[in-house]
Design an enzyme around this catalytic site. Sequence first.
Site, short mmCIF file in Angstrom:
data_model
loop_
_atom_site.label_atom_id
_atom_site.label_comp_id
_atom_site.label_asym_id
_atom_site.label_seq_id
_atom_site.Cartn_x
_atom_site.Cartn_y
_atom_site.Cartn_z
N PHE A 30 -10.18 -5.19 11.13
CA PHE A 30 -10.97 -4.89 9.89
C PHE A 30 -10.35 -5.10 8.77
CE2 PHE A 30 -9.02 -0.81 10.83
CZ PHE A 30 -8.85 -0.32 9.64
N TYR A 85 1.00 -1.42 0.15
CA TYR A 85 0.09 -0.09 -0.02
C TYR A 85 0.87 1.26 0.06
CZ TYR A 85 -3.80 -3.20 0.66
OH TYR A 85 -4.81 -3.83 0.60
C1 COA Z 1 -2.44 -7.77 -2.75
C2 COA Z 1 -3.32 -7.79 -4.29
C3 COA Z 1 -4.70 -7.02 -3.88
C4 COA Z 1 -2.57 -6.84 -5.22
O1 COA Z 1 -3.54 -6.96 -6.54
P1 COA Z 1 -2.93 -6.76 -8.16
O2 COA Z 1 -4.17 -6.58 -9.04
O3 COA Z 1 -2.03 -7.81 -8.40
O4 COA Z 1 -2.16 -5.41 -7.96
P2 COA Z 1 -1.48 -4.34 -9.05
O5 COA Z 1 -1.21 -5.33 -10.42
O6 COA Z 1 -2.32 -3.35 -9.25
O7 COA Z 1 -0.24 -4.22 -8.70
C5 COA Z 1 0.28 -2.83 -8.35
C6 COA Z 1 1.83 -3.10 -8.02
O8 COA Z 1 1.90 -3.58 -6.77
C7 COA Z 1 2.68 -4.79 -6.78
N1 COA Z 1 2.21 -5.68 -5.80
C8 COA Z 1 0.96 -6.01 -5.95
N2 COA Z 1 0.60 -6.93 -4.91
C9 COA Z 1 1.86 -7.04 -4.41
C10 COA Z 1 2.36 -8.12 -3.17
N3 COA Z 1 1.43 -9.05 -2.76
N4 COA Z 1 3.67 -8.01 -2.97
C11 COA Z 1 4.67 -7.15 -3.68
N5 COA Z 1 4.12 -6.14 -4.58
C12 COA Z 1 2.93 -6.23 -5.10
C13 COA Z 1 2.91 -5.18 -8.08
O9 COA Z 1 4.02 -5.83 -8.39
C14 COA Z 1 2.44 -3.75 -8.96
O10 COA Z 1 3.90 -3.16 -8.77
P3 COA Z 1 4.36 -2.10 -10.03
O11 COA Z 1 3.24 -1.09 -10.12
O12 COA Z 1 5.74 -1.80 -9.78
O13 COA Z 1 4.24 -3.02 -11.30
C15 COA Z 1 -3.78 -9.26 -4.92
O14 COA Z 1 -2.42 -9.70 -4.84
C16 COA Z 1 -4.27 -10.08 -3.68
O15 COA Z 1 -5.62 -10.09 -3.94
N6 COA Z 1 -3.63 -10.72 -3.00
C17 COA Z 1 -4.43 -11.78 -2.09
C18 COA Z 1 -5.33 -10.93 -0.94
C19 COA Z 1 -4.63 -10.04 -0.16
O16 COA Z 1 -3.54 -9.96 0.39
N7 COA Z 1 -5.39 -8.83 -0.21
C20 COA Z 1 -4.90 -7.66 0.50
C21 COA Z 1 -5.74 -7.39 1.92
S1 COA Z 1 -5.07 -6.27 2.70
#
Ligand code: COA
Length: 405
Positions: free
Chosen positions: A405, A124
């Site tokens: 949350f 984030y």
């Molecule tokens: C975390 C999550 C929401 C990211 O969604 P996503 O659609 O893959 O994210 P994006 O493609 O928009 O990624 C944006 C950037 O963040 C990075 N990023 C996204 N998730 C990441 C992670 N878990 N760890 C490290 N980097 C991450 C991407 O590499 C990308 O980097 P860049 O802009 O340098 O290319 C997804 O991986 C997910 O659903 N994970 C499991 C559930 C979870 O953890 N939810 C969050 C709850 S707080």
Amino acid sequence: MTAFDVRPVTEDERRSTFDLLSRSLHGNRVGDEPWARFGSSWPAAHKFGAFDGDTPIGVASSFDTEIAVPGGGVVPVAAVDGVGVRADRTRRGVLSAMMAVQLAGFAARGVSLAVLHASEPTIYGRFGYGSAALGKTVQLPRPAARLHERVPAGGDVRMLTPEEAVKEIPGLYQRIGLRRPGMIGRPEVWWPTAHERHVDRDGDHTVVVHSGPDGDDGFAVYKTVEQRSLAAPDEGAVLKVRDLHTTGPVARAALWRFLLSVDLVSAVHARHRPVDEPLAPMLTDHRHARTLAVEDDLWLRPVDVAAALGARTYRAADPVVLAVADRTLPANTGRYEVGPDGTRRTDAAPDLTLDVDTLGMLYLGQWSATALADAGRIEVHDPAAAARADELITTVTAPWCGTLF
Ligand SMILES: CC(C)(COP(=O)(O)OP(=O)(O)OC[C@H]1O[C@@H](n2cnc3c(N)ncnc32)[C@H](O)[C@@H]1OP(=O)(O)O)[C@@H](O)C(=O)NCCC(=O)NCCS
């Protein structure tokens, strides 16, 4: 490349987006009965989904509540509570698109602060959230951990039935109040999921309440997890504290005294406690308050930097000028004078330059400007300014959220 649209979730899409979230966090699809119990915790309001045609592939949710900020003020906040992308569509910009829409929505609604708990700390920061309050995980061995004779005895601790807990704990949390920077209000929408986790699903948590001279003034929610096995036949259970809030130190001492008195338990374990909760000096032997981890707890994003800075107070010191950079919400980019008499936009030369996520780290007082400058997160133009910012911004009481949350 995946084509998708980001738009508000409709009433009919509540359950499918909840299932999507649950699966992304490795949970189960929700059954009809539990959904009937806690589905109201997942309203359509304030939810954005990413859709491939009609199929949800991502969701980002939030609810409106309040947060305590340094100085004792309580201000509106958007609590981001359900973010997930389908595993076969990650790393294609789905989260980025949802965050952009969600943040623009917060800004358009005049929300000045947003907060969340992060599943992983790398996600984030790029969207302007900074790790603003830490939490510690402690473990106290039983029966070795004993309270010092000076620790107040407190009043009566009584156990609630699940039905009593559902009825009484929300009001008690509200009466206890937001006593530390970082604590948030628990609106109606928050409780059904908490009840489901703690008392409804298997009824496997215990809820106890402390009563002092003015009535109920603290509660703890815990669960005992059996550790005994063939290899360790004498091992007692671990008592895991999920939630513990009190109006003050006497109720807190009484609840810890109770937790340490439960039989057939070899350790009391609590995650996400305030980093300055004085457990070590409450014990006869300091070393029995073992800190197993200190982790990021609450992440905070100033959505409207001027309003956010103006919502808290500052201690006495000469003002500093902060130059803040915000790539996602560029209207925030600018210079702000921060001092004990208030904050304002300014054209004056900056003392310190920082990104908006770093401002999020400073905001509740968890981190000092000096530490963040040492870490390379703040560029220092006036060498005396970081120390001045510390005097202004850091807090005596560590910030703490205490609500999952
Ligand atoms: C975390 C999550 C929401 C990211 O969604 P996503 O659609 O893959 O994210 P994006 O493609 O928009 O990624 C944006 C950037 O963040 C990075 N990023 C996204 N998730 C990441 C992670 N878990 N760890 C490290 N980097 C991450 C991407 O590499 C990308 O980097 P860049 O802009 O340098 O290319 C997804 O991986 C997910 O659903 N994970 C499991 C559930 C979870 O953890 N939810 C969050 C709850 S707080």
